[in-house]
Structure formats: structure tokens, C-alpha cells
Design a protein around this motif. Structure first.
Motif, PDB file in Angstrom:
ATOM      1  N   GLU A  20       0.887  -1.019   0.049  1.00  0.00           N
ATOM      2  CA  GLU A  20      -0.018   0.037   0.058  1.00  0.00           C
ATOM      3  C   GLU A  20       0.965   1.274  -0.060  1.00  0.00           C
ATOM      4  O   GLU A  20       1.801   1.373   0.760  1.00  0.00           O
ATOM      5  CB  GLU A  20      -0.762   0.207   1.418  1.00  0.00           C
ATOM      6  N   ALA A  21       0.754   2.261  -0.803  1.00  0.00           N
ATOM      7  CA  ALA A  21       1.308   3.414  -0.768  1.00  0.00           C
ATOM      8  C   ALA A  21       0.827   4.271   0.322  1.00  0.00           C
ATOM      9  O   ALA A  21      -0.655   4.683   0.294  1.00  0.00           O
ATOM     10  CB  ALA A  21       1.214   4.087  -2.125  1.00  0.00           C
ATOM     11  N   PRO A  22       1.813   4.829   1.116  1.00  0.00           N
ATOM     12  CA  PRO A  22       1.081   5.886   2.105  1.00  0.00           C
ATOM     13  C   PRO A  22       0.457   7.094   1.346  1.00  0.00           C
ATOM     14  O   PRO A  22       0.732   7.320   0.382  1.00  0.00           O
ATOM     15  CB  PRO A  22       2.433   6.319   3.079  1.00  0.00           C
ATOM     16  N   GLU A  23      -0.488   7.808   2.341  1.00  0.00           N
ATOM     17  CA  GLU A  23      -0.989   8.932   1.752  1.00  0.00           C
ATOM     18  C   GLU A  23      -0.017   9.846   1.516  1.00  0.00           C
ATOM     19  O   GLU A  23       0.829  10.134   2.472  1.00  0.00           O
ATOM     20  CB  GLU A  23      -2.093   9.377   2.750  1.00  0.00           C
ATOM     21  N   ARG A  24      -0.052  10.577   0.652  1.00  0.00           N
ATOM     22  CA  ARG A  24       0.958  11.802   0.207  1.00  0.00           C
ATOM     23  C   ARG A  24       0.446  13.007   0.813  1.00  0.00           C
ATOM     24  O   ARG A  24      -0.346  13.514   0.306  1.00  0.00           O
ATOM     25  CB  ARG A  24       1.289  11.807  -1.183  1.00  0.00           C
ATOM     26  N   ALA A  25       1.417  13.432   1.695  1.00  0.00           N
ATOM     27  CA  ALA A  25       0.993  14.982   2.205  1.00  0.00           C
ATOM     28  C   ALA A  25       1.721  16.052   1.442  1.00  0.00           C
ATOM     29  O   ALA A  25       2.789  15.700   0.912  1.00  0.00           O
ATOM     30  CB  ALA A  25       1.441  15.034   3.670  1.00  0.00           C
ATOM     31  N   ALA A  26       1.182  17.028   1.135  1.00  0.00           N
ATOM     32  CA  ALA A  26       1.335  18.155   0.422  1.00  0.00           C
ATOM     33  C   ALA A  26       2.793  18.858   1.386  1.00  0.00           C
ATOM     34  O   ALA A  26       2.484  19.101   2.291  1.00  0.00           O
ATOM     35  CB  ALA A  26       0.465  18.962   0.046  1.00  0.00           C
ATOM     36  N   ALA A  27       3.728  19.034   0.648  1.00  0.00           N
ATOM     37  CA  ALA A  27       4.765  19.708   1.386  1.00  0.00           C
ATOM     38  C   ALA A  27       4.667  21.154   1.336  1.00  0.00           C
ATOM     39  O   ALA A  27       4.296  21.909   0.605  1.00  0.00           O
ATOM     40  CB  ALA A  27       6.161  19.667   0.579  1.00  0.00           C
TER      41      ALA A  27
END
Length: 69
Positions: free
Chosen positions: A33-40
Motif C-alpha cells: 500500500e502506498a502511504p497517503e502523500r502529504a503536500a509539502a
């Protein structure tokens, strides 16, 4: 001591081509599973103070070619 048994549906084909590799990846995809990507968040310029590089690392980088060999 515990004896763990591993079940693999197909033995690994080390001599397979691209099609075998794609099949292996397709079988593994549901297990990852790919982790949720947080906006930088942007960093304010006042917090950027430069970079320090140890002299040995600077010499190493200076000796490297720009585009590879």
C-alpha cells in the motif's frame, strides 16, 4: 524453535523476460500500500541558512565529473 513454512504459488523465474517481471509485479501489487502523500509546505526563506559540507565530502564531489563517465 518455530518452523515457518512459506507458500509461493509459482517459483521465481530468474531467467524470465519483461513479461515475467510484469507478472511478478502484478501479483505483488495487492500486498503493498502506498502511504497517503502529504503536500509539502513551503519553507520561508528566513529559515534557509545554507549548507555545510565536510571538507572530505567537498573534495570527493569536486573530483567527480559533471555528467558521469
Amino acid at each position: 524453535m518455530t518452523n515457518f513454512k512459506v507458500h509461493t504459488p509459482d517459483p521465481a523465474d530468474l531467467e524470465g523476460g519483461l513479461a515475467a517481471l510484469r507478472g511478478d509485479c502484478a501479483r505483488m501489487a495487492p500486498h503493498w500500500e502506498a502511504p497517503e502523500r502529504a503536500a509539502a509546505a513551503p519553507v520561508p526563506p528566513s529559515l534557509i541558512h545554507g549548507v555545510s559540507v565536510p571538507p572530505a565530502s567537498a573534495r570527493l564531489l569536486d573530483a567527480m565529473s559533471d555528467y558521469g563517465d
